[in-house]
Design an enzyme around this catalytic site. Structure first.
Site, PDB file in Angstrom:
ATOM      1  N   ASP A  55      10.767  20.307   1.563  1.00  0.00           N
ATOM      2  CA  ASP A  55      10.753  20.753   2.966  1.00  0.00           C
ATOM      3  C   ASP A  55       9.432  20.381   3.644  1.00  0.00           C
ATOM      4  O   ASP A  55       9.272  20.570   4.849  1.00  0.00           O
ATOM      5  CB  ASP A  55      11.063  22.249   3.098  1.00  0.00           C
ATOM      6  N   ASP A  94      15.420  20.538  -1.684  1.00  0.00           N
ATOM      7  CA  ASP A  94      14.571  21.724  -1.522  1.00  0.00           C
ATOM      8  C   ASP A  94      15.214  22.687  -0.532  1.00  0.00           C
ATOM      9  O   ASP A  94      15.449  22.320   0.629  1.00  0.00           O
ATOM     10  CB  ASP A  94      13.209  21.243  -0.987  1.00  0.00           C
ATOM     11  N   LYS A 124      15.783  23.134  -5.519  1.00  0.00           N
ATOM     12  CA  LYS A 124      14.539  23.861  -5.808  1.00  0.00           C
ATOM     13  C   LYS A 124      14.465  25.061  -4.870  1.00  0.00           C
ATOM     14  O   LYS A 124      14.799  24.952  -3.689  1.00  0.00           O
ATOM     15  CB  LYS A 124      13.325  22.950  -5.615  1.00  0.00           C
ATOM     16  N   GLU A 126      11.935  28.409  -3.741  1.00  0.00           N
ATOM     17  CA  GLU A 126      10.640  29.094  -3.832  1.00  0.00           C
ATOM     18  C   GLU A 126      10.846  30.583  -4.134  1.00  0.00           C
ATOM     19  O   GLU A 126      11.752  31.205  -3.586  1.00  0.00           O
ATOM     20  CB  GLU A 126       9.877  28.958  -2.501  1.00  0.00           C
ATOM     21  N   GLU A 193       2.415  25.812  -8.058  1.00  0.00           N
ATOM     22  CA  GLU A 193       1.611  25.244  -6.964  1.00  0.00           C
ATOM     23  C   GLU A 193       0.337  26.045  -6.725  1.00  0.00           C
ATOM     24  O   GLU A 193       0.382  27.271  -6.550  1.00  0.00           O
ATOM     25  CB  GLU A 193       2.447  25.189  -5.674  1.00  0.00           C
TER      26      GLU A 193
HETATM   27  O1  KIV Z   1       8.229  20.602  -0.164  1.00  0.00           O
HETATM   28  C1  KIV Z   1       7.601  19.969  -1.041  1.00  0.00           C
HETATM   29  O2  KIV Z   1       7.322  18.778  -0.894  1.00  0.00           O
HETATM   30  C2  KIV Z   1       7.227  20.691  -2.235  1.00  0.00           C
HETATM   31  C3  KIV Z   1       6.253  20.035  -3.178  1.00  0.00           C
HETATM   32  C4  KIV Z   1       4.915  19.967  -2.574  1.00  0.00           C
HETATM   33  C5  KIV Z   1       6.269  20.676  -4.507  1.00  0.00           C
HETATM   34  O3  KIV Z   1       7.663  21.768  -2.445  1.00  0.00           O
END
Ligand code: KIV
Length: 276
Positions: A55, A94, A124, A126, A193
């Site tokens: 994102d 993401d 992915k 968070e 992170e």
């Molecule tokens: O959104 C993204 O690019 C990320 C990475 C920095 C891990 O979550």
């Protein structure tokens, strides 16, 4: 398993089963972001194991102030075009802010869109302990999930900015418990992170799934960077953990300046560049 039993180059398509073997064999995993087709082609050909349509595209590609306003439509659009450039690498979509936090059913539906419409191999998400019920449901629906803990940019307002997480004992404990909880919930890997390197090491040694670090030190099982950061193409972002392998902003600026100069002085196009 050791390094000699396992040759990553022989893997035709990276998936959640063979990605675990990297950790077992002690071979580090390389991950980069991509938002566009040409980048995807190059990353895949160069041999990264995973490509993340992060994102961060909202800031790095679209110029927004932060990642929070990224939408599902944007994420699916970019996932779809990155997919066209990949053969071997695993494609991670993401999940953007508010696509999974409010409602578990909605989260499962949105995760499914990444696979059905975007062609992603996994998503992915968070968050730590608090998000594991949602992760379990998504995995039960057949969708592999990569976790993401530490400085999770979708929570910057809660954290009070982009600050290293895990220096305070209670946050460190929370992150260690979250890493175990993500593994128990069935995540196949997790991003760590902006945490202290010793915490990155402790988490990596305490879970059996691969950890992918970004600002989490050298002990993680793999590393991820934002492609445009490591290429020096995104001038608005500086972080201690970014190694700049190129200075593309400067090189593109020089190329464009030369183009303008060549047009002005009548040097471009030449006869060879013109039709008879
Ligand atoms: O959104 C993204 O690019 C990320 C990475 C920095 C891990 O979550």
């Amino acid at each position: 398993m050791n390094k000699t039993d396992f040759d990553p180059k022989k893997i035709k398509k990276i998936n959640i089963r063979n990605i675990r073997k990297f950790k077992k064999a002690g071979i580090k995993i390389s991950v980069l972001t991509a938002y566009d087709y040409p980048s995807a082609l190059i990353l895949d050909e160069a041999g990264v194991e995973m490509v993340l349509v992060g994102d961060t595209l909202n800031t790095v590609f679209c110029g927004a102030e932060n990642n929070l306003s990224a939408t599902m439509e944007q994420m699916i659009y970019h996932t779809k075009i990155v997919k066209r450039g990949l053969n071997r690498a695993m494609l991670i979509g993401d999940m953007p802010f508010m696509s999974f936090q409010a409602d578990i059913g909605e989260a499962v539906g949105n995760a499914g869109r990444f696979l059905k419409e975007g062609g992603a191999d996994c998503v992915k998400i968070e968050g730590g302990l608090e998000i594991t019920p949602t992760i379990r449901k998504i995995i039960q629906a057949g969708i592999p999930v990569m976790g993401h803990i530490g400085l999770t940019p979708q929570s910057i307002h809660r954290f009070g900015g982009y600050i290293v997480r895990g220096r305070k004992p209670e946050v460190r404990r929370y992150l260690l418990e979250s890493a175990k909880a993500l593994e128990d919930a069935g995540c196949f890997a997790m991003v760590l992170e902006s945490i202290p390197a010793d915490l990155g090491k402790e988490i990596t040694e305490s879970v059996s799934i691969p950890t992918i670090g970004i600002g989490a030190g050298n002990s993680c099982d793999g590393q991820v960077l934002v492609l445009y950061d490591m290429l020096g193409l995104f001038p608005n972002f500086e972080a201690k953990y970014v190694r700049k392998y190129e200075n593309l902003s400067k090189r593109i600026h020089e190329a464009v300046s030369k183009y303008i100069e060549d047009i002005r002085n009548g040097d471009f196009p030449s006869d060879e560049e013109s039709y008879s």
